[in-house]
Design an enzyme around this catalytic site. Structure first.
Site, PDB file in Angstrom:
ATOM      1  N   HIS A 117      40.349  -6.021  50.782  1.00 38.16           N
ATOM      2  CA  HIS A 117      39.904  -4.777  51.443  1.00 38.16           C
ATOM      3  C   HIS A 117      38.975  -5.053  52.626  1.00 38.16           C
ATOM      4  CE1 HIS A 117      41.570  -2.104  48.311  1.00 38.16           C
ATOM      5  NE2 HIS A 117      41.263  -3.089  47.497  1.00 38.16           N
ATOM      6  N   ASN A 166      42.681   3.394  44.769  1.00 39.16           N
ATOM      7  CA  ASN A 166      43.651   3.117  45.841  1.00 39.16           C
ATOM      8  C   ASN A 166      44.437   4.382  46.157  1.00 39.16           C
ATOM      9  OD1 ASN A 166      43.148   0.366  46.298  1.00 39.16           O
ATOM     10  ND2 ASN A 166      44.482  -0.263  44.633  1.00 39.16           N
TER      11      ASN A 166
END
Ligand code: NDP
Length: 499
Positions: A56, A129
């Site tokens: 990320h 997510n």
């Protein structure tokens, strides 16, 4: 000097004049080591980068609020939900997963959807997510899995061979891989995707009764995705596409919104659910566990400084608040440990004092010292407990109710768990019952395109192994992918006993 103007100073506050010309002997140099301003500028510059997030790394963030629209106090005593109309400040960070900090926003990848809610009982982080499931269900696999999404140790290139080798050897990934290969793997923008808490959590009410819960943020902007060709085109033209989109929308007052919804499951229902309700590779079907509304989240402020708030934001599923708690979900349990650990490595032991991470309400404890302790460090108050001097109390109302256990310690992989080896029913349902014909077509073509990248001596073995998984999920899907890859469909079907 005009009073309105500010003097240029060194970091220690000493005003100086010369910002561009280093002190030198004569106009041509050499330079003098005594030009401290030059050294300070370079030394700070050399330290501007902090370690990139391992996953990320590329992200965008914004502040906003969550407004409660429905009463769920029968499920949770969390103060954030105690009144309809209540507003809580939030910070959200969206991200891609596998790419480095400079990578493109339109890569085929899941998107991170991390929400920090600054509640009066502390910060609650829902770190999920844009997909309701994940590639693996046990955190011990995480490093292996992520290595396959990064770079080949020798070529330093991304490797479809590594990815498909791993996925084909870990069929529990199939559900997430199918979603990734659909056009939801390349969202048009962060505004046009849903967010999912993904894990099963628990909610605890005022009577200390527990219910299992899943959180969903449904976009009010509508789902919108790039097809593979357009995603690739944008990748070259504007790698910061999603960042730009988010900033531009908010700056012009077009505030993106999501409906926060939950699904709940009682402890009794969990015992008879046909899959393990704590398995991160599975969803709870909506027909059996309907979604209902809880609130609306709006993003309405771009941080003034990207590094300060977005790069230094630290989310952790460990950060829950009274009335919301964990579940036995193994991936959640693993993340409770590893996320704060990652932040301590990246930002230091005092990462929760960085303004974006700091709880705006009272924080009282005996943690002291450490790198970059800049909040007064508890002043002259006692740094031990119990003590006879301060008035910090342990409030009984925050006691965690006991959770029953019904098993033994072991490295469990229990094939008797309901649906433990069923990696196929849910992806099959998604393909057959949820996707439109156009989505199916694009998904098939995306899978073929991606699997064509598999190379090397194990190519056929990996392709055949993965094809078997597609066939097991849906015969039509398997056939279409096999045809696209020029593989003998009959041979695979007879290998699977489907002929
Ligand atoms: P439903 O028809 O009630 O729900 C289907 C869900 O799938 C909707 O939430 C929809 O989201 C979402 N969806 C639509 N297209 C895609 C896509 N290409 N990729 C991922 N998600 C998509 O069915 P069920 O609840 O019975 O679930 C059936 C299948 O749908 C599951 O096996 C799972 O693969 C998928 N799914 C289920 C979710 C759940 O929590 N039950 C959540 C997301 C996906 P939207 O309304 O935003 O279009």
């Amino acid at each position: 000097m005009n009073k309105e103007k500010k003097r240029l100073t060194s970091a220690s506050g000493s005003p100086y004049y010369e910002h561009e010309n280093t002190q030198s002997i004569g106009p041509r140099g050499p330079l003098l080591i005594q030009d401290y301003v030059f050294h300070e500028k370079m030394a700070h510059f050399n330290r501007e980068r902090i370690p990139e997030r391992i996953v990320h790394a590329k992200g965008s963030g914004a502040f906003g609020k969550l407004t409660v629209t429905n009463d769920i106090t029968k499920y949770s005593k969390a103060k954030i939900f105690n009144k309809i109309g209540k507003e809580t400040k939030v910070f959200v960070r969206f991200s891609t997963v596998g790419g480095e900090k400079g990578s493109s926003d339109t890569e085929r990848d899941p998107r991170g959807f991390a929400v920090k809610l600054y509640t009066e009982d502390g910060n609650w982080d829902l770190v999920g997510n844009n997909t309701p499931v994940f590639f693996i269900k046990d955190p011990k696999k995480f490093d292996d899995f992520i290595h396959t999404q990064k770079r080949d140790p020798k070529t330093n290139c991304k490797s479809p061979t590594m990815m498909w080798d791993y996925w084909s050897l870990n069929p529990e990934s199939l559900h997430q891989v199918l979603i990734l290969m659909s056009d939801r793997g390349t969202p048009f923008s962060y505004r046009n995707m849903n967010g999912y808490g993904s894990h099963t959590y628990s909610m605890i009410n005022a009577k200390n009764e527990l219910i299992w819960v899943k959180f969903h943020f449904k976009t009010q902007q509508g789902i919108k995705n790039f097809d593979a060709a357009l995603a690739e085109e944008i990748r070259g033209k504007d790698p910061d596409w999603a960042q730009r989109d988010l900033v531009q929308a908010i700056e012009k007052g077009d505030f993106p919104k999501w409906n926060l919804k939950i699904q709940v499951m009682t402890k009794e229902q969990a015992k008879t659910f046909r899959w393990n309700p704590f398995d991160l590779t599975k969803i709870w079907p909506h027909k059996e566990y309907p979604l209902f509304d809880v609130g609306v989240m709006e993003l309405n402020k771009v941080p003034d400084n990207y590094f300060a708030d977005v790069e230094q934001a630290a989310f952790a599923p460990a950060h829950v608040v009274d009335g919301i708690s964990y579940s036995p979900d193994k991936m959640l349990q693993g993340r409770i440990l590893s996320y704060p650990d990652a932040h301590r490595y990246r930002l230091g032991a005092n990462y929760e004092q960085i303004p974006v991470n700091k709880c705006p309400f009272a924080v009282n404890n005996y943690q002291r010292d450490g790198y970059m302790r800049v909040d007064g460090n508890g002043g002259s108050n006692p740094n031990y407990h119990p003590n006879s001097f301060d008035n910090i109390v342990q409030d009984e109302n925050y006691k965690i109710p006991p959770m029953e256990l019904d098993s033994n310690i072991a490295d469990w992989y229990d094939r008797n768990e309901p649906g433990e080896d069923d990696h196929y029913t849910q992806p099959g349902n998604l393909f057959r019952n949820v996707m439109t014909e156009a989505e199916k077509k694009n998904t098939i073509s995306n899978i073929i395109g991606a699997m064509k990248g598999i190379e090397g001596p194990k190519r056929n073995e990996i392709i055949n192994r993965q094809l078997c998984h597609w066939f097991r999920a849906d015969v039509g899907l398997g056939e279409a992918v096999a045809k696209g890859l020029g593989v003998d469909v009959e041979a695979i079907m007879s290998e699977l006993g489907m002929k």
